[in-house]
Design a protein around this motif. Structure first.
Motif, PDB file in Angstrom:
ATOM      1  N   ASP A 171      -0.847   6.832   3.569  1.00 60.00           N
ATOM      2  CA  ASP A 171      -0.644   8.024   2.269  1.00 60.00           C
ATOM      3  C   ASP A 171      -0.393   8.860   2.790  1.00 60.00           C
ATOM      4  OD1 ASP A 171      -2.640   8.027   5.145  1.00 60.00           O
ATOM      5  OD2 ASP A 171      -4.348   8.900   3.299  1.00 60.00           O
ATOM      6  N   ASN A 213       1.206   4.143  -3.135  1.00 58.38           N
ATOM      7  CA  ASN A 213       0.199   5.741  -2.296  1.00 58.38           C
ATOM      8  C   ASN A 213       1.786   6.202  -2.689  1.00 58.38           C
ATOM      9  OD1 ASN A 213      -2.123   5.162  -2.489  1.00 58.38           O
ATOM     10  ND2 ASN A 213      -1.502   4.523   0.025  1.00 58.38           N
ATOM     11  N   LYS A 259       0.595  -1.029  -0.184  1.00 62.92           N
ATOM     12  CA  LYS A 259      -0.131   0.233   0.294  1.00 62.92           C
ATOM     13  C   LYS A 259       0.775   1.189  -0.191  1.00 62.92           C
ATOM     14  CE  LYS A 259      -3.955  -2.449   2.925  1.00 62.92           C
ATOM     15  NZ  LYS A 259      -4.951  -1.907   3.079  1.00 62.92           N
TER      16      LYS A 259
END
Length: 475
Positions: free
Chosen positions: A323, A35, A31
């Motif tokens: 993020d 991102n 992930k």
């Protein structure tokens, strides 16, 4: 049966705690990489995440480490001259200093005429981590000379030549060496009177010298071509024990840029090889730091040692957020000290060789945690040394100063890591450890390193890698 047994073992691994943690880490990393690429673009396969430039040493210079010297205007003392009659067909010339009088007063208090100094030793000045500028203040005495500054292995720079032998007072930059008195009638409001004008025909010119050099570079200041009449004397300077280095605090030179935190030192030079009257004020210089000045190191048995520190700042992301690219979850500075032993040779008062003959990196470094910007507890490891558990919501977005001596840190390998306790929502309150190590070339970074002057980003603010010359990526 063998096949069934193997299948059972494989199925059991799915419930192994270590395997679960590894799966979670892989998921989080994927992930993060997705991102990161969306924010910054693809990582160049040759991208290094070591942006530090603080490993600088003369003799082992890397790209960007260089010696810079350039002549600048000397200090302005604003001399004005007036002439008054002093008897039949005689006159007297008076010089008034209108600028930097505080500097001259401070120098005369620090290096007084007739005040002997017996503890001055052979020494070398070594460059600080900032630039500095040398300004001649005054020169006096019967002997003429050339003032030189030698920076590292670069060619010596001649700052000025003293060609006057008037020792009635210390001469400063812009002083008149020769002049002509002109007399004439002046129309005063009350009548006609005799007036005098002093026209300067030759001035003392003593410029300054701006210096940049890698930290630890040896600096030598000396007088060459010292003459008494037609007889040349040996050179004198730092390496012959003819220089005294004193605190210049108390007067800030005017007319030049001086930082608020600038350090100022005075260099006093005795111009006779046998040390003469030992008051060390035949030539006086001011060194103005930007903000630091060179450090004086004593030469003993033709050797001196220069300690040079190398500091790297590590900025890290934990694995709890995918993020968030402020890289301020953990910020730690690590400093190591390397001691360089120099051996010098001095011939006829001039240092003819200065070689690094021994290099030793001290086994103990120092690590200081500067900022905590994550919400998960973690354990920091630097080299062979592990810090106690830190972090969590109580210290979220806090500047701290947690210091510890560390061993085994390799500044080239960047062997620094954090182990973060991340909650596993699928298994209630259980935690799993996410290990964050320094990325290899071409990998996605969970951390990077840079010089300690680089400030970490504010919370939730994307870190700007574009400020580093070595960054290859584009957004």
């Amino acid at each position: 049966m063998a096949v069934l047994g193997l299948a059972a073992c494989s199925k059991g691994d799915l419930y192994d705690a270590n395997q679960v943690a590894a799966n979670k880490m892989a998921e989080q990393k994927q992930k993060f990489e997705t991102n990161f690429e969306a924010k910054y673009g693809k990582v160049d396969p040759n991208q290094s995440w070591d942006f530090s430039t603080n490993q600088q040493r003369l003799g082992t210079r890397g790209e960007g480490d260089q010696i810079v010297t350039k002549t600048v205007d000397g200090l302005d003392f604003g001399q004005t001259y007036s002439v008054k009659p002093s008897g039949y067909n005689n006159y007297s010339v008076t010089c008034k200093v209108t600028k930097n009088q505080e500097v001259l007063t401070n120098v005369s208090n620090k290096l007084k005429d007739g005040e002997k100094h017996y503890d001055v030793q052979k020494a070398v000045l070594v460059a600080p981590s900032s630039s500095f500028t040398i300004y001649p203040i005054s020169a006096q005495g019967l002997w003429t000379h050339d003032l030189y500054v030698k920076v590292g292995d670069a060619k010596p720079v001649k700052v000025y030549s003293k060609n006057w032998t008037d020792f009635s007072r210390p001469f400063v930059n812009g002083d008149a060496l020769n002049g002509v008195v002109k007399a004439g009638y002046v129309d005063y409001s009350w009548g006609i009177g005799m007036g005098y004008e002093y026209e300067v025909t030759s001035k003392v010119v003593m410029p300054g010298l701006y210096v940049e050099a890698p930290v630890g570079t040896p600096i030598e200041i000396y007088l060459d071509n010292v003459k008494n009449g037609d007889t040349k004397k040996p050179s004198v300077g730092t390496s012959t024990g003819n220089v005294i280095y004193v605190d210049g605090a108390g007067a800030v030179p005017a007319g030049i840029e001086v930082k608020d935190d600038a350090v100022i030192k005075y260099v006093g030079i005795e111009d006779q090889p046998n040390l003469g009257d030992k008051d060390y004020n035949d030539v006086v210089l001011a060194i103005v730091g930007n903000p630091d000045v060179p450090k004086e190191i004593i030469i003993e048995n033709n050797e001196y040692q220069v300690p040079v520190t190398n500091t790297k700042r590590y900025m890290m992301e934990d694995l709890g957020s995918t993020d968030d690219f402020d890289f301020n979850d953990v910020v730690v500075d690590v400093t190591e000290t390397t001691v360089y032993t120099h051996t010098v040779t001095v011939v006829n008062g001039v240092k003819t060789s200065d070689e690094i003959t021994k290099t030793e990196t001290l086994p103990t470094a120092k690590a200081v945690v500067r900022h905590l910007g994550g919400i998960y507890p973690f354990v920091l490891k630097v080299g062979n040394t592990t810090f106690d558990k830190m972090g969590g919501e109580d210290t979220f977005d806090k500047d701290v100063n947690i210091e510890k001596d560390v061993t085994g840190w390799d500044s080239a390998q960047n062997n620094v890591s954090v182990t973060v306790e991340v909650p596993d929502k699928t298994q209630g309150s259980k935690m799993y450890d996410a290990v964050n190590e320094f990325p290899k070339v071409g990998e996605f970074p969970m951390m990077f390193t840079c010089d300690p002057e680089v400030k970490w980003a504010a919370e939730k603010q994307e870190f700007d890698f574009g400020q580093f010359p070595g960054y290859k990526g584009t957004k």
